[in-house]
Structures are given as structure tokens and as C-alpha cells.
Design an enzyme around this catalytic site. Structure first.
Site, PDB file in Angstrom:
ATOM      1  N   SER A   1       0.868  -1.172   0.000  1.00 18.43           N
ATOM      2  CA  SER A   1       0.000   0.000   0.000  1.00 18.43           C
ATOM      3  C   SER A   1       0.903   1.219   0.000  1.00 18.43           C
ATOM      4  O   SER A   1       2.025   1.170   0.526  1.00 18.43           O
ATOM      5  CB  SER A   1      -0.859   0.006   1.272  1.00 18.43           C
ATOM      6  OG  SER A   1      -1.492   1.271   1.438  1.00 18.43           O
TER       7      SER A   1
ATOM      8  N   TYR B   1      -1.397  -0.815  10.356  1.00 20.84           N
ATOM      9  CA  TYR B   1      -1.629  -1.311   8.984  1.00 20.84           C
ATOM     10  C   TYR B   1      -0.445  -0.929   8.099  1.00 20.84           C
ATOM     11  O   TYR B   1       0.082  -1.767   7.344  1.00 20.84           O
ATOM     12  CB  TYR B   1      -2.930  -0.705   8.453  1.00 20.84           C
ATOM     13  CG  TYR B   1      -3.168  -0.900   6.978  1.00 20.84           C
ATOM     14  CD1 TYR B   1      -3.677  -2.095   6.473  1.00 20.84           C
ATOM     15  CD2 TYR B   1      -2.895   0.135   6.067  1.00 20.84           C
ATOM     16  CE1 TYR B   1      -3.906  -2.259   5.111  1.00 20.84           C
ATOM     17  CE2 TYR B   1      -3.118  -0.028   4.709  1.00 20.84           C
ATOM     18  CZ  TYR B   1      -3.623  -1.227   4.238  1.00 20.84           C
ATOM     19  OH  TYR B   1      -3.835  -1.385   2.890  1.00 20.84           O
TER      20      TYR B   1
HETATM   21  P1  NAP Z   1     -11.791  -5.314   0.560  1.00 22.70           P
HETATM   22  O1  NAP Z   1     -12.646  -4.676  -0.485  1.00 22.70           O
HETATM   23  O2  NAP Z   1     -12.041  -5.002   2.001  1.00 22.70           O
HETATM   24  O3  NAP Z   1     -11.834  -6.901   0.331  1.00 22.70           O
HETATM   25  C1  NAP Z   1     -11.116  -7.693   1.219  1.00 22.70           C
HETATM   26  C2  NAP Z   1     -11.074  -9.104   0.692  1.00 22.70           C
HETATM   27  O4  NAP Z   1     -10.194  -9.863   1.552  1.00 22.70           O
HETATM   28  C3  NAP Z   1     -12.414  -9.807   0.719  1.00 22.70           C
HETATM   29  O5  NAP Z   1     -12.443 -10.698  -0.383  1.00 22.70           O
HETATM   30  C4  NAP Z   1     -12.381 -10.554   2.046  1.00 22.70           C
HETATM   31  O6  NAP Z   1     -13.176 -11.736   2.038  1.00 22.70           O
HETATM   32  C5  NAP Z   1     -10.913 -10.939   2.096  1.00 22.70           C
HETATM   33  N1  NAP Z   1     -10.401 -11.199   3.441  1.00 22.70           N
HETATM   34  C6  NAP Z   1     -10.388 -10.369   4.519  1.00 22.70           C
HETATM   35  N2  NAP Z   1      -9.814 -10.982   5.571  1.00 22.70           N
HETATM   36  C7  NAP Z   1      -9.465 -12.224   5.143  1.00 22.70           C
HETATM   37  C8  NAP Z   1      -8.869 -13.340   5.775  1.00 22.70           C
HETATM   38  N3  NAP Z   1      -8.512 -13.291   7.071  1.00 22.70           N
HETATM   39  N4  NAP Z   1      -8.664 -14.457   5.045  1.00 22.70           N
HETATM   40  C9  NAP Z   1      -9.033 -14.521   3.730  1.00 22.70           C
HETATM   41  N5  NAP Z   1      -9.615 -13.496   3.090  1.00 22.70           N
HETATM   42  C10 NAP Z   1      -9.828 -12.368   3.798  1.00 22.70           C
HETATM   43  O7  NAP Z   1     -10.238  -4.979   0.304  1.00 22.70           O
HETATM   44  P2  NAP Z   1      -9.499  -4.235  -0.918  1.00 22.70           P
HETATM   45  O8  NAP Z   1      -9.659  -2.768  -0.741  1.00 22.70           O
HETATM   46  O9  NAP Z   1      -9.869  -4.863  -2.196  1.00 22.70           O
HETATM   47  O10 NAP Z   1      -7.954  -4.545  -0.556  1.00 22.70           O
HETATM   48  C11 NAP Z   1      -7.260  -5.627  -1.107  1.00 22.70           C
HETATM   49  C12 NAP Z   1      -5.794  -5.472  -0.756  1.00 22.70           C
HETATM   50  O11 NAP Z   1      -5.308  -4.221  -1.264  1.00 22.70           O
HETATM   51  C13 NAP Z   1      -5.509  -5.458   0.757  1.00 22.70           C
HETATM   52  O12 NAP Z   1      -4.306  -6.131   1.021  1.00 22.70           O
HETATM   53  C14 NAP Z   1      -5.359  -3.976   1.057  1.00 22.70           C
HETATM   54  O13 NAP Z   1      -4.560  -3.752   2.193  1.00 22.70           O
HETATM   55  C15 NAP Z   1      -4.715  -3.487  -0.217  1.00 22.70           C
HETATM   56  N6  NAP Z   1      -4.895  -2.054  -0.442  1.00 22.70           N
HETATM   57  C16 NAP Z   1      -6.137  -1.530  -0.638  1.00 22.70           C
HETATM   58  C17 NAP Z   1      -6.267  -0.161  -0.824  1.00 22.70           C
HETATM   59  C18 NAP Z   1      -7.605   0.522  -1.043  1.00 22.70           C
HETATM   60  O14 NAP Z   1      -7.674   1.765  -1.017  1.00 22.70           O
HETATM   61  N7  NAP Z   1      -8.684  -0.219  -1.250  1.00 22.70           N
HETATM   62  C19 NAP Z   1      -5.138   0.663  -0.803  1.00 22.70           C
HETATM   63  C20 NAP Z   1      -3.899   0.086  -0.602  1.00 22.70           C
HETATM   64  C21 NAP Z   1      -3.785  -1.271  -0.424  1.00 22.70           C
HETATM   65  P3  NAP Z   1     -14.768 -11.714   2.400  1.00 22.70           P
HETATM   66  O15 NAP Z   1     -15.448 -11.186   1.145  1.00 22.70           O
HETATM   67  O16 NAP Z   1     -15.100 -13.149   2.681  1.00 22.70           O
HETATM   68  O17 NAP Z   1     -14.946 -10.809   3.570  1.00 22.70           O
END
Ligand code: NAP
Length: 250
Positions: free
Chosen positions: A145, A159
Site C-alpha cells: 500500500s 496497517y
Molecule cells: P476489501 O474490499 O475489504 O476486500 C477484502 C477481501 O479480503 C475480501 O475478499 C475478504 O473476504 C478478504 N479477506 C479479509 N480478511 C481475510 C482473511 N482473514 N482471510 C481470507 N480473506 C480475507 O479490500 P481491498 O480494498 O480490495 O484490498 C485488497 C488489498 O489491497 C488489501 O491487502 C489492502 O490492504 C490493499 N490495499 C487496498 C487499498 C484501497 O484503497 N482499497 C489501498 C492500498 C492497499 P470476504 O469477502 O469473505 O470478507
């Protein structure tokens, strides 16, 4: 059993992970769509992929627990019998807190999912993909991130620190397995429109951050996923240990 390459996407049910699953399937990968609790979302991703003629399977399991990890890899082995790619995408944030307010329980869960879960999945992937272990090679993409660089002060420094650990891990693992047919890279999303902000108690965060982003808008899950699918692909055959910002300039 198909000979198409197999990709495991942790947290493939929603957000960036779901976009990776759909785009990777369109590029010819068979996809294991991991989720922890939202089976409807995982099933919808699988249904979309199958409707488009691809191959996918929903795989339940908490990457932050040993039983969860065991069931994820048992399901992948049983259904596909091979593994060629891993996207360590599952990640969590938490409510905005200062460092001096964060509980030990929160820290343990943050690092169990974001750091140990990613490292454990990479271990299992290397055991299956490394030529040292009789595998065919493969590719790993880790989700960092921009918080790893910016620090997320006043929001979730824990985080940010967990993503900093992923950055060091990516550099080290990439060098360790580079001669064994495995490439390891990371992407650094900036502010991306997904459910993660609501999970962190800031549902409007992506929209509110727009003025601070040089491109004046948050990114989309697909915009991050395209970079991930590129890093997985043979088009990136000489790219390893790299970090790609997908952040609209911030
Ligand atoms: P999100 O929309 O909150 O989706 C999270 C996903 O991870 C869901 O599929 C959830 O499954 C799954 N998950 C959560 N905890 C888990 C666990 N313990 N075991 C297995 N699966 C788990 O997240 P996102 O925004 O797409 O983020 C994805 C990645 O990108 C993360 O690593 C995040 O830190 C990184 N990131 C995101 C952003 C942003 O702005 N969105 C920015 C920087 C980095 P369920 O559907 O079953 O709950």
C-alpha cells in the site's frame, strides 16, 4: 484436468481481489477465489468467470489462521493439482486510532492476516512452484500500500507497518527464489474505491481523499488488477523484486 495455469487469489471475493480473479480468468488462468466469510460474493465472482467460459472455484479459509491456510491449500491441491501463481491480496484495516490507543489484540490480528498470512501463503506456493522442489516455476504478487511509504499517521500506523513488512519480505523472497523460476513483485495501491474504507470506519474516505491525489480521483479495483495481472504474466518475465505504485501520483 485442464493444463491451464492455476492462480490462487486470497481475498478474491471482493474489491481488488475480485477484479484480479475476473481479469486473470479472462487472460486464461484457472482461478481459486479465496474468501473468509462472504460466500455470496465469492460465488458471484466464480459465476461471472464460468459464464465467460473460464474456470474458477470458491475456496473458503482465513489466511490469518493455520487451519484456514491448511484448508485453502488442500482445496487448491484437490481441485487443480497444480499452482502457478499467487496473489497475496487478503488484507484488513481497522478503525482510525493513534498508536498509543491500539490494543495488543488488534495488532496481533492485523499482523496475523496481513503479514503472517501472506508469508505463509508464499511459503506454500514456493513449495509447489519452485524448481528446487520439482515445480514448474511461477509468479507471486504481494499487495502492499502507499501507506507503507506514507505511514497512515492518525489512521492506522499498524496497517502501514504491516505493509512495510510485506515490502521487505517481497525483496528478500524475490532474491531467494529468482533462480528457481519464481518471480515475486508487489503493487502499492493508493486510495482505491472498495469496501475496505467502510470496514475501517471511513466509508467516504476514497471520495474525501480525491483533492489530495494528483489525478484528483480515487482509483478503481480494475486499475490495480490490471497491474497485478501484468506482473503475473509472461510479459513481465524479467521483472522480479519490483514495486509498482498504482496511486494516481500520490
Ligand atoms: P476489501 O474490499 O475489504 O476486500 C477484502 C477481501 O479480503 C475480501 O475478499 C475478504 O473476504 C478478504 N479477506 C479479509 N480478511 C481475510 C482473511 N482473514 N482471510 C481470507 N480473506 C480475507 O479490500 P481491498 O480494498 O480490495 O484490498 C485488497 C488489498 O489491497 C488489501 O491487502 C489492502 O490492504 C490493499 N490495499 C487496498 C487499498 C484501497 O484503497 N482499497 C489501498 C492500498 C492497499 P470476504 O469477502 O469473505 O470478507
Amino acid at each position: 484436468m485442464s493444463t491451464a495455469r492455476v492462480l490462487l487469489v486470497t481475498g478474491g471475493s471482493r474489491g481488488i481481489g475480485a477484479s484480479v480473479c475476473r481479469l486473470a480468468a479472462a487472460a486464461g488462468w484457472q482461478v481459486a477465489v479465496n474468501y473468509v466469510s462472504n460466500i455470496e460474493a465469492a460465488d458471484a465472482v466464480v459465476a461471472d468467470i464460468r459464464a465467460a467460459g473460464g474456470s474458477a472455484l470458491a475456496v473458503q479459509g482465513d489466511v490469518g489462521s493455520e487451519p484456514g491456510l491448511a484448508s485453502i491449500f488442500a482445496a487448491v491441491d484437490g481441485a487443480f493439482g497444480r499452482l502457478d501463481g499467487l496473489v497475496n491480496n487478503a488484507g484488513i484495516v481497522a478503525l482510525p486510532q493513534r498508536v498509543d490507543e491500539i490494543s495488543a489484540e488488534r495488532l496481533e490480528r492485523m499482523f496475523a492476516v496481513n503479514v503472517i498470512g501472506s508469508i505463509r501463503c508464499a511459503q506454500e506456493a514456493v513449495r509447489r512452484m519452485s524448481t528446487r522442489h520439482g515445480g514448474r516455476g511461477g509468479a507471486i504478487v504481494n499487495l502492499s500500500s502507499m501507506a507503507a511509504i506514507l505511514g497512515a499517521a492518525g489512521q492506522y500506523v499498524d496497517y502501514a507497518a504491516s505493509k512495510g513488512a510485506i515490502e521487505s519480505f517481497t525483496v528478500g523472497l524475490s532474491r531467494e527464489v529468482a533462480a528457481e523460476g519464481i518471480r515475486v513483485n508487489l503493487v502499492r495501491p493508493g486510495v482505491i474505491e472498495t469496501d475496505i474504507h467502510a470496514a475501517g470506519g471511513l466509508p467516504d474516505r476514497a471520495r474525501e481523499m480525491a483533492p489530495l491525489i494528483p489525478m484528483q480521483r480515487p482509483g478503481t479495483a480494475d486499475e490495480v488488477a490490471h497491474s497485478i495481472v501484468y506482473l503475473l504474466s509472461d510479459a513481465a518475465s524479467y521483472v522480479t523484486g519490483a514495486a509498482l505504485n498504482v496511486s494516481g501520483g500520490r
